[in-house]
Design an enzyme around this catalytic site. Structure first.
Site: not given
Ligand code: PEP
Ligand code: MG
Length: 884
Positions: A26, A96, A105, A107, A352, A468, A753, A772, A839, A859
């Protein structure tokens, strides 16, 4: 000397919009508007550093603050030609809050400060309107007592209602100066009765009290909850803005209002807002009086009688519209504005960047980019990736039968089904017990935040589009219907009635925030269309990003959904998920329970054709996009029956004595299954399992190639590897199967992992074409935290400030992130073209995606509904790198 106070007004300012962290949103924007030459009442901002210093020093202000506050006041006095506390020509101010992030709303605010028994007469004489002066004074006493002195505003509302009843009045506007005078006397008596002292008459004392209250409100319960829900650190603090009052309650040529330069719900390029004649700002937000529309078009569309501002005050409306254009040109984004008209003169009280629904965000970004106001990159940077979630979920099926029970304003789009509840506490409790609820209230207040959060949707009987409920619901991305005026809530009976119908607590209703309708029962929903603006933004994101986006999916439905959302391949197919269906589970159990290799092979032979069909289905959908298929990962006993009834029935199907079954289950049970006989360790102990899976993958490839003439590409992934030797052995076995089947396309890689795998990535890469990062397990094993149990105590860690966020949701960049960087570097040193992905769940989290981009991964892979979010996040990460 630290500068704690920044002045603005009179065509210039000491701050500007880049100083948001210091001056709050503000304050920074008031300064910016003042410098732009817009009509801003003069004032000063006490910085957020005052707030942090106050809390760091045991709620004590910096020593050199007072003289700076004095100078700030003198600045306002000079520009207004009025004097604070002066009997004849009194300066009144508003106080304010204003934090770096908007917290609507949450504060405290105090208006009309500086009024007392003497200055009120000065104001009366100056304005020539005693009734107005007294109206302002009673508002001040109510607000100040409520916010600063802790005397609940109900006390004053009750006194006022009693007076109106006695006099036979319905509206506040029927109150005369004499009436207000009488009521003010009773207000002051009430304060004295409750506190044992008089309402403070000294304006300096009033000002200090209000400043204390605003800084104090930074730590009130609802602000703390709001910060937690919105990831706002307490350390940011709030600034305080002290500004000369302008009066929207100075008669019929005065007004107050709020506006958006575009429709915040749909994004449509039309002015959008509400105003109230002869009123002060809090009247609009409080939803006590129903505001009028800003434009004639909106009035006609809504079928309202009361004239729009465009019709009632054409001159000022013209000034306002010109200001909208100026502000949008300057900020190059949709603005959310508060204004006051004092006797025909426009004053700007706030601007804003306007909060908007995901749909509006997309439309505004696309419209502005197509109009050449912003670039594609800027358009992409303006869309909050997680908000896309709102667009990916179902809406009402237009052909479904429906029974409309109530109609209100389309305050926040989206559709939801749930049980009716009337209190926020109950909404929260029911939600915890797994119910889906619709919160129905006369109106909501900041005390309802937890209930709104717990509800699927919100319905209010009162309040406009900027009430609100509407503002908060839009911020939360929840459907909301506000101002459904024909609803009557009976809290005692726990029901609401509408047009002669009674709906009781617990009954199911459907809310459509896009049309403002509420329906009886559950209305059928349909999947959203991902075309138009959404598709454009996704195309732009794909042009900007360098990270690939894959999905974690195994069922044909999920694979197809992810592909429709733009997944470029599968990053993780968890093959164990394919065994949970009843027919397969029986064979799988047979395999687990087998006591020798022969028994296992017999069972596996029955599973093979089923698995083959699963993989073929995936290849058919994904065509030649890469598919990473992970071989069996979880400990075997997860598949065994646990309850007695289950054991009985499995024993019958397998033709085994229940006793034997139980004994085998006991044998397989582990104390620490997450760290036990799972992942590639199963492949080492029972090579035939992985061999069967590899064979199923290869045979599926051949099958689909025959059908379609295209060669699918399988990336076979071995989980939970900790040493190069494990991978070497398993890889050789898979290659043997591949050679037996012949003519197949594949690569073999592994998951990283475990910390040891990350550290030994150099050796492991000898046998892996790709890595991965399984950051779910990597987080678990790096912290030594069980992913299944940590949820119970991690909130304590976050609350204690040990962790900023749950590391299973947002990647711990310092620890787990370091291991990823080490593994990437060592893996690439061995195999420069090694493909790197992620993943774990983090693959769909925007902050973690930014990390993956910066770490140079190829990726990210995430669940299907996260794919569009990941595409946009990856684009934002690439744009941020380009800009840096
Ligand atoms: C992980 O461990 O990040 C994974 C993708 O495998 P999971 O979750 O199946 O153990
Ligand atoms: Mg795993």
């Amino acid at each position: 000397m630290t500068k704690w106070v920044y002045n603005f007004g009179g065509g210039s300012a000491e701050g500007d919009t880049s100083m948001k962290n210091l001056l709050g949103g503000k304050g920074a924007n008031l300064a910016e508007m003042a410098s732009l030459g817009l009509p801003v009442p003069p004032g000063f901002t006490m910085t957020a550093e005052v707030c942090t210093s106050y809390y760091d020093n045991g709620e004590k202000y910096p020593d050199d603050l007072d003289p700076q506050t004095e100078a700030g006041l003198a600045h306002i006095e000079k520009l207004t030609g009025k004097k604070f506390g002066d009997a004849a020509n009194p300066l009144l101010v508003s106080v304010r809050s204003g934090a770096r992030a908007s917290m609507p709303g949450m504060m405290d605010t105090v208006l009309n400060l500086g009024l007392n028994d003497t200055t009120v007469e000065g104001l009366a004489a100056l304005s020539g309107d005693r009734r107005f002066a007294l109206d302002s004074y009673r508002r001040f006493i109510t607000m100040y007592s409520d916010v600063v002195l802790g005397v609940h505003h109900h006390t004053f509302e009750d006194i006022l209602e009693r007076h109106k009843d006695d006099e036979g009045y319905v509206l506040d506007t029927e109150m005369t100066a004499g009436d207000w005078e009488a009521v003010i006397g009773r207000f002051k008596d009430a304060v004295k009765r409750e506190l044992g002292r008089d309402f403070p008459q000294d304006p300096r004392e009033q000002l200090q009290g209000a400043i204390d209250a605003v800084f104090g409100s930074w730590m009130n319960e609802r602000a703390i909850v709001y910060r937690r829900l919105n990831d706002i650190p307490a350390a940011w603090g709030t600034a305080v803005n002290v500004q000369a009052m302008v009066f929207g309650n100075m008669g019929e040529t005065s007004a107050t209002g709020v506006a958006f330069t575009r429709d915040p719900s749909t994004g449509e390029n039309t002015y959008y807002g509400e105003f109230l004649i002869n009123a002060q700002g809090e009247d609009v937000v409080a939803g006590i009086r129903t505001p009028q529309t800003l434009t004639k078009k909106a009035r006609e569309e809504m079928g309202e009688e009361a004239p729009s501002m465009e019709e009632a005050m054409p001159d000022v409306y013209g000034q306002l519209a010109a200001t909208f254009v100026k502000l949008e040109d300057h900020y190059r984004d949709m603005q959310d504005i508060e204004f006051t008209v004092e006797q025909g003169k426009l004053w700007m009280l706030q601007t804003r960047t306007g909060k908007r629904t995901a749909r509006a965000a997309l439309k505004i970004a696309v419209d502005m980019a197509e109009a050449g106001q912003i670039t594609h990159d800027e358009a992409l940077m303006r869309i909050e990736p997680l908000s896309l979630d709102q667009l990916l979920h179902p809406t009402l099926n237009p052909d479904a039968p429906r029974d409309v029970i109530a109609m209100g304003l389309p305050a926040s789009p989206g559709a939801a089904i749930g049980e009716v509840v009337f209190s926020s506490d109950e909404a929260e409790e029911l939600r915890k017990a797994g119910h889906k609820v619709i919160l129905v209230r006369t109106e909501t207040s900041p005390e309802d935040i937890h209930g709104m959060h717990a509800a699927e949707a919100i319905v209010t009987a009162r309040g406009g589009m900027t009430s609100h409920a509407a503002v908060v619901a839009r911020g939360m991305g929840k459907p909301c219907v506000s101002g459904a005026g024909n609803i009557r809530i009976d809290m005692d009976a726990q029901e609401f009635s509408v047009a002669g119908r009674i709906i009781k607590k617990g009954e199911i209703v459907t809310v459509d925030g896009a049309s403002g309708q509420v329906f009886m029962g559950a209305v059928d929903m349909v999947q959203p269309e991902l075309s138009g603006d959404f598709a454009k933004v996704m195309d732009w994101a794909d042009e900007a990003r360098t990270l690939g986006i894959r999905t974690n999916a195994e069922t044909p439905l999920d694979v197809q959904t992810a592909k429709d959302f733009g997944a470029e391949g599968i990053g993780l197919c968890r093959t164990e998920h394919m065994f949970f269906e009843a027919d397969r589970l029986a064979h799988f159990r047979e395999m687990i329970l087998a006591t020798d290799k022969k028994g296992r092979e017999d069972a596996l032979a029955k599973i093979l054709p089923v698995q083959r069909e699963d993989f073929a289905a995936i290849f058919r959908i994904m065509k030649d996009r890469p598919c990473t298929i992970r071989l069996l990962d979880p400990p075997l006993h997860e598949f065994l029956p646990h309850t007695e009834a289950d054991i009985q029935s499995v024993a019958e199907t397998l033709n085994l004595p229940a006793k034997e079954l139980m004994a085998r289950a006991r044998e397989l049970a582990e104390s620490n299954p997450m760290l036990g006989h799972r992942g590639c360790r199963l492949g080492i102990s029972y090579p035939e399992i992985y061999e069967m899976q590899a064979r199923a993958i290869f045979e599926a490839e051949i099958m689909v190639e025959k059908e379609t003439g295209r060669k699918p590409t399988a990336e076979i992934m071995i989980p939970l590897v900790s040493s190069a030797k494990e991978l070497e052995i398993l890889r050789e076995a898979i290659i043997r199967v591949a050679d037996e089947v012949g003519g197949v396309h594949y690569t073999i890689g592994t998951m990283i992992e475990l910390p040891r795998a990350a550290l030994r990535a150099g050796d492991i890469a000898e046998h892996a074409k790709f890595f991965s990062f399984g950051t779910n397990d990597l987080t678990q094993t790096t912290f030594g935290l069980s992913r299944d149990d940590a949820g119970r105590f991690l909130p304590d860690y976050v609350a204690a400030g040990i962790m900023e966020k749950d590391p299973f949701v947002t990647l711990d960049q310092d620890g787990v992130g370091d291991l990823i960087k080490i593994a990437a570097e060592r893996g690439r040193a061995t195999r420069p073209d090694i493909k790197l992905g992620i993943c774990g769940e983090h693959g769909g989290d925007p902050a973690s995606i930014t990390f993956c981009h910066n770490a140079g991964l190829d990726y990210v892979s995430c669940s299907p509904y996260r794919v569009p979010i990941a595409r946009l996040s990856a684009a934002q990460a690439a744009i941020a790198t380009k800009m840096a």
